[in-house]
Design a protein around this motif. Structure first.
Motif, PDB file in Angstrom:
ATOM      1  N   UNK A   4      -2.414  47.048  19.200  1.00 26.40           N
ATOM      2  CA  UNK A   4      -1.234  46.170  19.212  1.00 26.40           C
ATOM      3  C   UNK A   4      -1.496  44.946  18.333  1.00 26.40           C
ATOM      4  N   UNK A   5      -2.686  44.388  18.468  1.00 28.71           N
ATOM      5  CA  UNK A   5      -3.061  43.229  17.664  1.00 28.71           C
ATOM      6  C   UNK A   5      -3.084  43.590  16.182  1.00 28.71           C
ATOM      7  N   UNK A   6      -3.615  44.763  15.855  1.00 27.38           N
ATOM      8  CA  UNK A   6      -3.667  45.213  14.457  1.00 27.38           C
ATOM      9  C   UNK A   6      -2.261  45.394  13.892  1.00 27.38           C
ATOM     10  N   UNK A   7      -1.366  45.984  14.661  1.00 23.35           N
ATOM     11  CA  UNK A   7       0.024  46.166  14.213  1.00 23.35           C
ATOM     12  C   UNK A   7       0.686  44.807  14.015  1.00 23.35           C
ATOM     13  N   UNK A   9      -0.735  41.921  13.324  1.00 26.31           N
ATOM     14  CA  UNK A   9      -1.325  41.276  12.134  1.00 26.31           C
ATOM     15  C   UNK A   9      -0.799  41.925  10.859  1.00 26.31           C
ATOM     16  N   UNK A  10      -0.636  43.246  10.878  1.00 23.93           N
ATOM     17  CA  UNK A  10      -0.118  43.955   9.713  1.00 23.93           C
ATOM     18  C   UNK A  10       1.313  43.510   9.414  1.00 23.93           C
ATOM     19  N   UNK A  14       2.631  41.642   6.013  1.00 26.70           N
ATOM     20  CA  UNK A  14       3.724  42.177   5.194  1.00 26.70           C
ATOM     21  C   UNK A  14       4.795  41.110   4.989  1.00 26.70           C
ATOM     22  N   UNK A  15       5.152  40.404   6.055  1.00 25.94           N
ATOM     23  CA  UNK A  15       6.159  39.348   5.973  1.00 25.94           C
ATOM     24  C   UNK A  15       5.691  38.228   5.035  1.00 25.94           C
ATOM     25  N   UNK A  16       4.460  37.832   5.171  1.00 25.42           N
ATOM     26  CA  UNK A  16       3.902  36.773   4.321  1.00 25.42           C
ATOM     27  C   UNK A  16       3.886  37.206   2.857  1.00 25.42           C
ATOM     28  N   UNK A  17       3.522  38.448   2.614  1.00 25.87           N
ATOM     29  CA  UNK A  17       3.492  38.984   1.253  1.00 25.87           C
ATOM     30  C   UNK A  17       4.891  39.011   0.655  1.00 25.87           C
TER      31      UNK A  17
END
Length: 189
Positions: A4-7, A9-10, A14-17
């Motif tokens: 859940x934490x990995x998802x 963070x991903x 993506x949003x930041x990118x």
């Protein structure tokens, strides 16, 4: 929990990118516009003034002035010594550009001698309503003024300004002003 934490963070990455790409894209468009203006208006002729699109003439004439200011040793001193009409056009370009966010944003992004030139520029193109609003809060941003910053008044002025501010109308008025003062703007060299 780790998945859940990995998802999470991903998704955040993506949003930041995406936000960064959008910001870089906007900056690239600004650089491209400025480059084209520099190429097209490095030399300002009568024909160029008369044939330019109204919504592009202000930016082009201001870029022509900007090029000359950059080539001068003292940009502020050279700006102050310009003809009043050229100061007005230069001030209008940056006023319209920075005030699209809000009137207070213009003051936050700029200082003297530009902020001192805007009232004359607005008066020259007949923008009396915007000039009244401008004069309400200008002393609050003047470091030499003893007027205190009043955020309520600034907020009211920003709202009033948003109702009156029409960048296309201002650009058209500025283009007419340039054409009416064509002898001052074209490069005589």
């Amino acid at each position: 929990a780790a998945a859940v934490l990995a998802v999470f963070m991903w998704i955040k990455a993506v949003r930041s990118s995406r936000e960064r790409r959008e910001r870089l894209k906007k900056e690239a468009e600004i650089w491209k516009r400025d480059y084209e203006l520099r190429q097209d208006f490095a030399v300002l002729t009568r024909e160029k003034i008369l044939s330019s699109e109204e919504n592009r003439l202000l930016a082009g004439a201001a870029m022509n002035i900007q090029i000359k200011l950059e080539n001068a040793g003292d940009m502020n001193g050279t700006f102050v010594s310009l003809e009043e009409e050229k100061k007005n056009v230069y001030a209008l370009e940056y006023f319209i550009e920075d005030a699209e966010t809000s009137l207070s944003a213009f003051f936050k992004n700029n200082g003297s001698p530009l902020t001192d030139s805007v009232p004359s520029a607005l008066k020259a193109i007949g923008e009396t309503e915007i000039l009244k609003i401008y004069k309400k809060i200008a002393p609050m941003y003047d470091p030499d003024s003893e007027v205190s910053v009043n955020y309520d008044e600034i907020g009211k002025a920003d709202e009033e300004f948003a109702e009156s501010f029409d960048p296309e109308r201002l650009k058209k008025s500025a283009a007419d002003y340039i054409k009416n003062n064509i002898d001052i703007f074209f490069d005589k060299e």
